[in-house]
Design a protein around this motif. Structure first.
Motif, short mmCIF file in Angstrom:
data_model
loop_
_atom_site.label_atom_id
_atom_site.label_comp_id
_atom_site.label_asym_id
_atom_site.label_seq_id
_atom_site.Cartn_x
_atom_site.Cartn_y
_atom_site.Cartn_z
N ASP A 19 0.83 -1.19 0.00
CA ASP A 19 0.00 0.00 0.00
C ASP A 19 0.88 1.26 0.00
N VAL A 20 2.02 1.18 0.67
CA VAL A 20 2.93 2.33 0.75
C VAL A 20 3.77 2.45 -0.52
N ARG A 60 3.84 13.42 -2.47
CA ARG A 60 2.86 13.81 -1.45
C ARG A 60 2.40 12.58 -0.66
N GLU A 61 2.14 11.47 -1.36
CA GLU A 61 1.71 10.24 -0.69
C GLU A 61 2.81 9.70 0.22
N LEU A 62 4.05 9.70 -0.28
CA LEU A 62 5.17 9.22 0.53
C LEU A 62 5.40 10.12 1.75
N GLU A 63 5.15 11.41 1.58
CA GLU A 63 5.25 12.33 2.71
C GLU A 63 4.15 12.04 3.73
N ASP A 64 2.93 11.83 3.24
CA ASP A 64 1.81 11.49 4.13
C ASP A 64 2.07 10.22 4.92
N GLY A 66 4.95 9.23 5.92
CA GLY A 66 6.11 9.38 6.79
C GLY A 66 7.40 8.82 6.22
N ILE A 67 7.44 8.58 4.91
CA ILE A 67 8.60 7.99 4.26
C ILE A 67 9.55 9.07 3.75
N VAL A 68 8.98 10.16 3.25
CA VAL A 68 9.76 11.26 2.66
C VAL A 68 9.54 12.52 3.47
N HIS A 69 10.61 13.28 3.66
CA HIS A 69 10.53 14.58 4.33
C HIS A 69 10.66 15.68 3.28
N ARG A 70 9.79 16.66 3.33
CA ARG A 70 9.80 17.79 2.41
C ARG A 70 10.23 19.03 3.18
N GLU A 71 11.36 19.60 2.78
CA GLU A 71 11.90 20.78 3.45
C GLU A 71 11.75 21.98 2.52
N VAL A 72 11.02 23.01 2.99
CA VAL A 72 10.83 24.24 2.21
C VAL A 72 11.71 25.32 2.83
N TYR A 82 13.71 17.20 -0.98
CA TYR A 82 13.10 15.97 -0.49
C TYR A 82 14.20 15.04 -0.01
N SER A 83 13.95 14.39 1.11
CA SER A 83 14.90 13.42 1.66
C SER A 83 14.10 12.30 2.32
N LEU A 84 14.80 11.22 2.64
CA LEU A 84 14.15 10.11 3.32
C LEU A 84 14.16 10.33 4.82
N THR A 85 13.08 9.96 5.45
CA THR A 85 12.99 9.97 6.91
C THR A 85 13.66 8.68 7.42
N PRO A 86 13.85 8.55 8.72
CA PRO A 86 14.36 7.27 9.24
C PRO A 86 13.46 6.09 8.83
#
Length: 159
Positions: A19-20, A60-64, A66-72, A82-86
C-alpha cells in the motif's frame, strides 16, 4: 481526499507495505532519494519517464506515509528539497533483498553475471549510465572490488 490508513485494514504485512510502495514510480523515487537529498527537478531527471503530476502525487503520498521529508526553504525563489525519513531509510533497507532478487532473476539462465555487459546491463559500453554517484555498495562498505553495477530500477543496495 486521501484515505486514512487503518492498522486493521490490511490482510498481512505485505499488503500494508505494498500500500505504501505500490505504483510504478515509488520505489524508483525511494532509490533516488537513498543516494542523497534532491530537489524536484533532480528527482524528475533521476526517474526518467515519470510525469511532473505523478511525481508530485507520489511525493505527497510518501510524505503522508512518513517515508519522505519535504523541506521548504524561505528563499526567493522558494527552494524545496526531499529526503528520506528514518522510516524511509528502513523501508529502503527492507527493499534491498528484493533488489538483489531482481538482479539475480534477470540474469538467471543467461550464463552472464551481473555487470559483465550485454543488452540487459545499462552500465555496459554504449549503454545508458545509471544515475547517481557511481559509487558501488562495495566501495561504501569497504568490501572488495568486483561489485556489479545495478540494473536501472533494481539497484537497491548497489548504486
Amino acid at each position: 481526499m486521501r484515505i486514512v490508513r487503518r492498522p486493521g485494514a490490511f490482510v498481512c504485512g505485505i499488503d500494508a507495505a505494498m500500500d505504501v510502495i505500490g505504483g510504478k514510480w515509488k520505489v524508483l523515487i525511494l532509490w533516488a532519494l537513498n543516494e542523497r537529498t534532491c530537489r524536484f527537478g533532480e528527482l524528475r531527471r533521476a526517474v526518467p519517464g515519470v510525469t511532473e503530476k505523478v511525481l508530485s502525487s507520489h511525493l505527497r503520498e510518501l510524505e503522508d506515509d512518513g517515508i519522505v521529508h519535504r523541506e521548504v526553504y524561505a528563499e526567493v525563489p522558494p527552494r524545496v528539497e526531499y529526503s528520506l525519513t528514518p522510516l524511509g531509510l528502513s523501508l529502503n533497507a527492507a527493499l534491498e533483498p528484493l533488489g538483489q532478487w531482481g538482479r539475480d532473476h534477470i540474469y538467471r539462465g543467461t550464463g552472464e553475471a551481473p555487470g559483465q555487459g550485454g543488452a540487459a546491463d545499462p552500465g555496459a559500453e554504449g549503454g545508458e549510465a545509471t544515475a547517481g554517484s557511481g559509487e558501488s555498495a562495495g566501495a561504501r562498505t569497504g568490501e572488495g572490488a568486483g561489485v556489479p553495477e545495478p540494473v536501472v530500477g533494481l539497484g537497491y543496495g548497489q548504486r
